[in-house]
Design an enzyme around this catalytic site. Structure first.
Site, PDB file in Angstrom:
ATOM      1  N   TYR A   3      -4.630  -6.373 -13.452  1.00  0.00           N
ATOM      2  CA  TYR A   3      -5.275  -6.893 -12.231  1.00  0.00           C
ATOM      3  C   TYR A   3      -6.357  -7.919 -12.531  1.00  0.00           C
ATOM      4  CZ  TYR A   3      -2.744  -3.515  -9.482  1.00  0.00           C
ATOM      5  OH  TYR A   3      -1.731  -2.817  -8.881  1.00  0.00           O
ATOM      6  N   ASN A  11      -4.062   3.882  -2.393  1.00  0.00           N
ATOM      7  CA  ASN A  11      -4.849   2.688  -2.721  1.00  0.00           C
ATOM      8  C   ASN A  11      -5.656   2.174  -1.542  1.00  0.00           C
ATOM      9  OD1 ASN A  11      -4.507   2.005  -5.398  1.00  0.00           O
ATOM     10  ND2 ASN A  11      -2.417   1.336  -5.045  1.00  0.00           N
ATOM     11  N   CYS A  63      -4.793   6.811 -10.902  1.00  0.00           N
ATOM     12  CA  CYS A  63      -4.021   5.574 -11.001  1.00  0.00           C
ATOM     13  C   CYS A  63      -3.146   5.676 -12.246  1.00  0.00           C
ATOM     14  CB  CYS A  63      -4.991   4.397 -11.153  1.00  0.00           C
ATOM     15  SG  CYS A  63      -4.190   2.806 -11.385  1.00  0.00           S
ATOM     16  N   ARG A  66       1.156  -4.294   4.381  1.00  0.00           N
ATOM     17  CA  ARG A  66       0.842  -4.864   3.062  1.00  0.00           C
ATOM     18  C   ARG A  66       1.323  -6.311   2.982  1.00  0.00           C
ATOM     19  NH1 ARG A  66       3.191  -2.579  -2.751  1.00  0.00           N
ATOM     20  NH2 ARG A  66       2.693  -4.451  -3.974  1.00  0.00           N
ATOM     21  N   HIS A  90      -8.368  -0.416 -11.119  1.00  0.00           N
ATOM     22  CA  HIS A  90      -7.820  -1.781 -11.012  1.00  0.00           C
ATOM     23  C   HIS A  90      -8.839  -2.830 -11.468  1.00  0.00           C
ATOM     24  CE1 HIS A  90      -4.286  -0.849  -8.059  1.00  0.00           C
ATOM     25  NE2 HIS A  90      -4.337  -0.040  -9.092  1.00  0.00           N
TER      26      HIS A  90
END
Ligand code: G6P
Length: 438
Positions: A257, A150, A172, A96, A202
């Protein structure tokens, strides 16, 4: 009482697991679980042992007869499971951090689930989730897949399109977080509030907000844009404030987001600034994780520690346990989940995954229609769905050009040349986790 339920959690060594265990403990009376199998891989063995020991102390301390099994054997965990929850991170936080650092070199947002980072999280994750689906068909064909991994929306899209699994729900904590924020703003109990969500994971919007049956959308937005207003931000996303006139005219509450899309230059500047101080979000989280696992090791700890709430995914277990409980008890309450659109959003194809309000029944979520996407957000939501579908195809085929197409059409990517540069650099950086491209 019949045999209790078997839960298999893939990615059991996650720091979020204590939250999930707490949720199951709290609901034991209506959700009679007899065993929870926490599954991880070799690389996560140590984390699994630490989190697993805490999970065992938690159920013992709560005096509920749930057996906790720790294993690296996914098939054994899946065998005859009733629910399979997935919460894994291929390549762990180190991957990540690359997803968040490399795009910044191309003056592009580096983020876990959006832009180039979201593409590569999907490319690494989708082959693994599809293998799990195949295993489930063989080992627990009647089980529900409850996916938190995710990018949850793209992953749900991939499972719907490329697996035979029908019993899949993507989850989520975003919508539940927005509802809690609205309840705080209105100083009202959640039971008096109804929020109509529309969009994608998101990429979701609170389109209409009701208090005791009255539309209070405008009032909430007024509050959000007032001086000391609560902007309902997420822990993991910098809250740079919204232009009041923009938000009021948008007349919907966007999930945090959307800052990456409606405040791109501000968010990019903030990311570049923090790069040389605290580092990227993943690097911040790596430090939080170290602290959490030190806490989890404490043999006297037998509850979920409050420090877990530093993570952006806080309350995710409420979403997961509420969903599992409502499916098992056929509660028919309304929850916001990722499921097959089936006409709920008129502007998205019926066979795509969307994040909308659903009635939760024993046969699964039944999406509630929410009509057309409001004009100001229609194009963006559809573009992100185009990106998700192209990315999922690239993940399954391992086709370089399809991956290049997905990267280039992403709204956060500045040009085709930058797209190619980032694609090549990220493919090289994640080579060991992308066998389909080698
Ligand atoms: C949000 C999202 C999750 C995401 C998380 C990241 O809550 O809903 O999908 O994974 O935050 O939080 P972190 O603490 O890992 O940055």
């Amino acid at each position: 009482m019949g045999k209790g339920l078997k839960i298999a959690t893939i990615g059991g060594g996650s720091s979020y697991t204590p939250e999930l265990i707490e949720g199951f403990i709290k609901r034991y009376q209506e959700l009679p679980i007899s065993e929870i199998w926490l599954v991880d891989i070799e690389a996560g063995k140590e984390k699994l042992a630490i989190v697993g020991a805490l999970a065992k102390r938690m159920v013992e301390n709560a005096n509920v007869p749930i057996k906790i099994v720790l294993t690296l054997d996914r098939a054994a965990a899946l065998k005859d499971a009733d629910f399979v929850t997935t919460q894994f991170r291929v390549g762990q936080l180190a991957a990540r951090a690359k997803d968040e650092r490399i795009p910044l070199k191309y003056n592009t947002i580096g983020q876990e689930t959006n832009g180039p980072g979201g593409l590569f999280k999907g490319l690494r994750t989708i082959p693994v989730i599809l293998e799990i689906c195949n295993d489930m068909e063989r080992l627990c064909p009647d089980a529900w897949l409850v996916n938190f991994t995710n990018p949850a929306g793209m992953v749900t899209e991939a499972v719907l399109r490329y697996s035979n699994l029908k019993k899949v729900v993507g989850l989520c904590n975003g919508p539940i977080g927005i509802e809690k924020g609205i309840a705080k703003i209105l100083d009202a109990d959640l039971r008096r509030i109804y929020v109509e969500f529309t969009g994608l994971n998101h990429m979701v919007f609170a389109k209409k907000i009701f208090l005791d049956g009255h539309d209070v959308t405008k009032r909430v937005l007024e509050e959000m844009t007032s001086e000391a207003g609560d902007t309902i931000s997420l822990k993991n996303i910098e809250d740079l404030g919204w232009e009041p006139e923009f938000l009021r005219t948008l007349s919907m509450v966007p999930i945090g987001y959307l800052r990456y899309y409606f405040q791109t230059s501000k968010m990019l500047a903030e990311q570049l600034e923090s790069l040389n101080n605290e580092g990227t979000r993943a690097e911040v989280v790596q430090r939080v994780e170290k602290e959490l696992f030190e806490l989890y090791k404490n043999p006297d700890l037998a509850v979920k520690p409050p420090q877990l709430e530093q993570r952006g995914g806080a309350y995710y277990s409420e979403a997961a346990c509420n969903l599992i409980c409502s499916i098992y008890t056929d509660k028919r309450d309304i929850q916001t989940v990722n499921t097959r659109n089936n006409g709920a959003i008129l502007d998205i194809s019926p066979d795509s995954a969307v994040e909308v309000n659903c009635v939760i029944t024993k046969q699964g979520p039944i999406p509630l229609t929410t009509g057309e996407l409001p004009v100001p957000i229609k194009g963006l939501v559809q573009q992100i769905k185009s990106f998700e579908r192209t990315a999922a195809e690239a993940a399954v085929t391992g086709d370089y050009n399809t991956a290049l197409l997905a990267m280039t059409i992403n709204p956060l990517v500045p040009s085709d040349t930058d797209a190619k540069g980032m694609l090549d650099e990220l493919l090289a950086a994640h080579k060991e986790y992308l066998p389909q491209f080698n």
